[in-house]
Structure formats: structure tokens, C-alpha cells
Scaffold this motif. Structure first.
Motif: not given
Length: 461
Positions: A80, A84, A115, A129, A131-132
Motif C-alpha cells: 500500500a 501510494s 501517517s 491509511l 501507509r498511503v
């Protein structure tokens, strides 16, 4: 902690100290007071940014495992992040050329802090989320700061050779000394103070906030292409034409993708490689040892770049071959040393050998960063610097995502073998780049419609 770790750390530290203390005048570059002030400001900010990044590095995999996730689920979280970086990060990073590099650096700080906050939750979706957001931040870190530095350096009229000094110092400090201290500080927070594996992420947020305050108060804005009529799609087309019209830029992008793809895969692999039977290993201290090896490499690179010979295009061929050989060590030890079946305990003999090989690889990483920065400053056009640099990250992110997606399907030795092959291919491409390094730079790399429009008055009767 076993004596082996201290011996390796002490030996690397002694070599780094000897290299730095033995620098002669021919290894130094004479600069101005104005440049020194500018360089020190950038190095302070860059060091704070890297502290925010390095504090997280040794504990990402470990944190996810303490939340009860297996290797496959952790691999998906890593995917991810890289996905991203490839999808959203490329767009956001490319906006730096149009909207401003300083603004992109501030966006990096905010995104990475958010993050870090998500790491407090054991919920898989929240971690995804995070990681994105981390992937977007990584793209900005890898393009925004360097683009701002190069543009500001030339805007202030500093000598081009002085850039190599800033690059080597940035890697020596940000990817070396700061990384070492971050690893030790993280080890203090998690192991000595028992604050838990999320504490390094909280510390990272603090460093990022301090760095953002310095950026907002001391940096000026600069841009890539100043034209008002270029949208994001046009920027992408212009960057693609630049890569297609200059073989050196294309080769540089391929080399960077191959090396960084192998490097990021290594980041995921070194923890399970050194503890295949759940051996007790000091993650933070080993990470600091790796970073000390990287510091050794950057110190050596600063000497090489201060001289006119050998050129960066030449010595990097050797660096890629050595890095390729170093990642073959886990495969060799698997065949030559009988694997231990005992669960837990300290690091095995094969693990000790692998640590030495990984330190060699990290030394190559330390040479790679300032060297690739110097080549990028020479070959990539300023108008779309951030956009092209993020283009380079697309294939490396695809490569890492494929590897991590199949992390359960292949043994670790197979993945190390793949990385070794890619690094050897990078050495072949580097040889080609060295052969055409003195080729005249492509002057016109604008999209075809713009070329035709500019040519019409010349062809008119």
C-alpha cells in the motif's frame, strides 16, 4: 547484547573517523561564506526530515507484528505504501514544479505526521491509511527537497561543483549520522525505556514539526516551469519527452529504479533474514550499524566527487557490482552453513556473516545517494525536475509491489537473488551511461505541438 554487534559497530566507526580525519586539501572544496550559511540551513532541515523518517524505519515491520499481523498482511501494508507512492505520490510530487518546492516540503511534513499518528491504532484499515499517507510523503521527500536545493543553489549564483559538497554532506549527516542516532534513540525508547514500538513514531512527529517550522520561517519559494498555461497532464507529457529524447536521462531513471527497488526490498527482508528462527536481535542497534556503514560510503563518495577523476559515471559501475555481490551472501550462507533449528536465542553464525554482507551493501548505498544526486543535477532539466524524478519512482514501486505481493510465494533467498540480478543489470546500464556521458545535452524537449508552434514563424514566407 552480543559482543559481535559492538565489534562491527566499533570497526566501522573507526574507519569512518579515520577517513574524515585524514582528508587532505585536495579532498576539500573552497566555498564562500554565503554558500556555507545556505548549506548549513539546508543540512539542518534535511537532517530533521531524515530523523523523522529514520526513526520509523527499524520499527515498522516490528510494530505491525506486535499488532498480530503475519508476514503476508505486513507485505500488503508495505505494498500500500509503495503503491501510494507510485499513484498519488507521483501526482503530488509533480505538482511541486508548478505549485512550488517549498510548499511540497511543507506538505511532506504534514502528511508524514498524519501517517505517524495512525500507528497508534491496531486497526488494519487505519494502518493502511497510514501507509498511503507515508507513500505520498516518501515521494515528496525523494523529489521536493532535492529539487528545491538545486533550483535555489543556482538561483543564488553558486558554483555547480559546490552542489556535490551539499549532496555528500546531506547523505553523511541525514543518511548517516542522523540515521545512527535515530536507531540508537529508537532503541532507547523501545527497549531501555519500554515505551513501546509506537514511541519512535511519536518522536518522529516532533522532529518533522520542528523542521516544518524552520522551512516556513527561512526558506523562499522556487518553481520549475513558470508558465501559467501548463496543466499537470502537459507536465507529464513534457517529462516523458525529456526522458525519450535523451538516452542519458532514460538510463539514469532505469539505474535509479533498479537500485532503489533492490534497496527498498532489502529494507523489508533484512529483519526476517537475520532472525529466521525468531532469534532475539536488537533491531535499533543493527539498524544503526547499517547506517554507520552507509555513512562510511558517503564519506568515501565525498572524496571521489571532490576530484575530477574518476568520474562518478565510472566508479558507480564498480559500486553496483559490489552491491550485487553483497546481496548474494544470504544465498551462499544458506548452502554453505547448516541452518539452525533452535527457536529463539542469539544471532546465528550465518546471521553474523549476513550482517557483514548487509553492511557492505549499505556502504554502497552511502556512495549511491550523493552520486545519483550529482548525476541528476547534470542531466535532468530544471523545468520538470520533480516530475521526472517521480517518473523514475514508478517502475521501482511496481517492482517492490510485485516482490512484496509474492513474499509468501518465494523463499527469502530467491528474493535476494532477484535483487542481486537487478543490481548487476544496473552496473551494465551504468557502463552505457559512462560511454555516452559527454554527449551534447538535448536542448529542446518540449512536446511536439509546442515545437511546431515555435517553428512556424521561421518557416513562414
Amino acid at each position: 547484547m552480543e559482543l559481535f554487534y559492538y565489534m562491527v559497530f566499533g570497526a566501522l566507526g573507526a574507519v569512518v573517523a579515520a577517513l574524515e580525519l585524514s582528508k587532505a586539501n585536495k579532498d576539500r572544496i573552497t566555498t564562500s561564506q554565503a554558500f556555507t550559511s545556505f548549506k548549513n540551513n539546508y543540512l539542518l532541515v534535511y537532517s530533521l526530515m531524515m530523523a523523522g523518517d529514520w526513526l520509523q524505519g527499524p520499527y515498522v515491520y516490528y510494530l505491525y507484528s506486535t499488532y498480530g499481523f503475519g508476514k503476508g498482511e505486513i507485505g500488503q501494508l508495505f505494498i500500500a505504501g509503495f503503491g501510494s507512492s507510485m499513484l498519488f505520490g507521483t501526482i503530488v510530487g509533480s505538482l511541486a514544479d508548478k505549485q512550488g518546492r517549498k510548499r511540497a516540503c511543507v506538505t511532506y511534513c504534514i502528511t508524514y505526521i498524519l501517517s505517524c499518528i495512525t500507528k497508534h491504532s491496531p486497526q488494519y484499515k487505519v494502518l493502511m491509511l497510514g501507509r498511503v499517507l507515508g507513500g505520498i510523503a516518501t515521494s515528496l521527500l525523494c523529489s521536493g527537497f532535492e529539487s528545491w536545493l538545486v533550483a535555489e543553489h543556482f538561483k543564488r549564483g553558486f558554483d555547480q561543483q559546490w552542489l556535490s559538497l551539499t549532496f555528500s554532506k546531506a547523505i553523511f549527516l541525514g543518511n548517516g549520522l542522523v540515521a545512527i542516532l535515530s536507531g540508537l534513540f529508537g532503541n532507547l525508547l523501545v527497549d531501555s525505556l519500554s515505551l513501546g514500538p509506537v514511541s519512535p513514531f511519536d518522536a518522529a512527529s516532533c522532529f518533522l514539526a520542528i523542521g516544518m517550522a524552520i522551512i516556513l520561517s527561512t526558506w523562499t519559494e522556487n518553481y520549475g516551469d513558470p508558465s501559467e498555461n501548463k496543466d499537470l497532464l502537459t507536465q507529464f507529457k513534457s517529462a516523458a519527452v525529456a526522458i525519450a529524447s535523451d538516452e542519458r536521462i532514460a538510463l539514469l531513471g532505469a539505474i535509479q529504479s533498479l537500485f532503489e527497488g533492490s534497496m527498498y526490498t532489502f529494507v523489508f527482508l533484512w529483519t526476517p533474514a537475520l532472525s529466521p528462527n525468531d532469534e532475539e536481535i536488537p533491531h535499533g542497534f543493527i539498524f544503526s550499524t547499517f547506517m554507520l556503514a552507509s555513512m562510511l560510503g558517503s564519506s568515501f563518495a565525498s572524496r571521489l566527487m571532490a576530484r575530477n577523476s574518476p568520474k562518478v559515471e565510472i566508479y558507480m559501475q564498480i559500486v553496483f557490482v559490489i552491491s550485487s555481490a553483497s546481496l548474494l551472501l544470504p544465498i551462499m550462507t544458506n548452502f554453505l552453513v547448516a541452518p539452525s533449528k533452535v527457536k529463539g536465542g542469539g544471532i546465528s553464525f550465518s546471521g553474523c556473516l549476513q550482517v557483514l554482507g548487509f553492511c557492505t551493501f549499505e556502504a554502497c548505498v552511502g556512495i549511491f545517494w550523493p552520486s545519483i544526486m550529482k548525476m541528476r543535477s547534470q542531466y535532468i532539466p530544471e523545468e520538470a525536475r520533480s516530475t521526472i524524478m517521480n517518473f523514475f519512482r514508478i517502475p521501482l514501486n511496481i517492482f517492490v509491489c510485485i516482490v512484496l505481493y509474492n513474499v509468501d510465494a518465494f523463499p527469502i533467498t530467491v528474493m535476494f537473488g532477484m535483487c542481486s540480478i537487478f543490481l548487476f543489470v544496473a552496473s551494465i546500464l551504468q557502463r552505457r551511461l559512462a560511454a555516452i556521458a559527454d554527449k551534447p545535452k538535448a536542448e529542446d524537449w518540449t512536446p511536439m505541438k509546442e515545437r511546431d508552434a515555435e517553428a512556424e514563424p521561421l518557416n513562414a514566407p
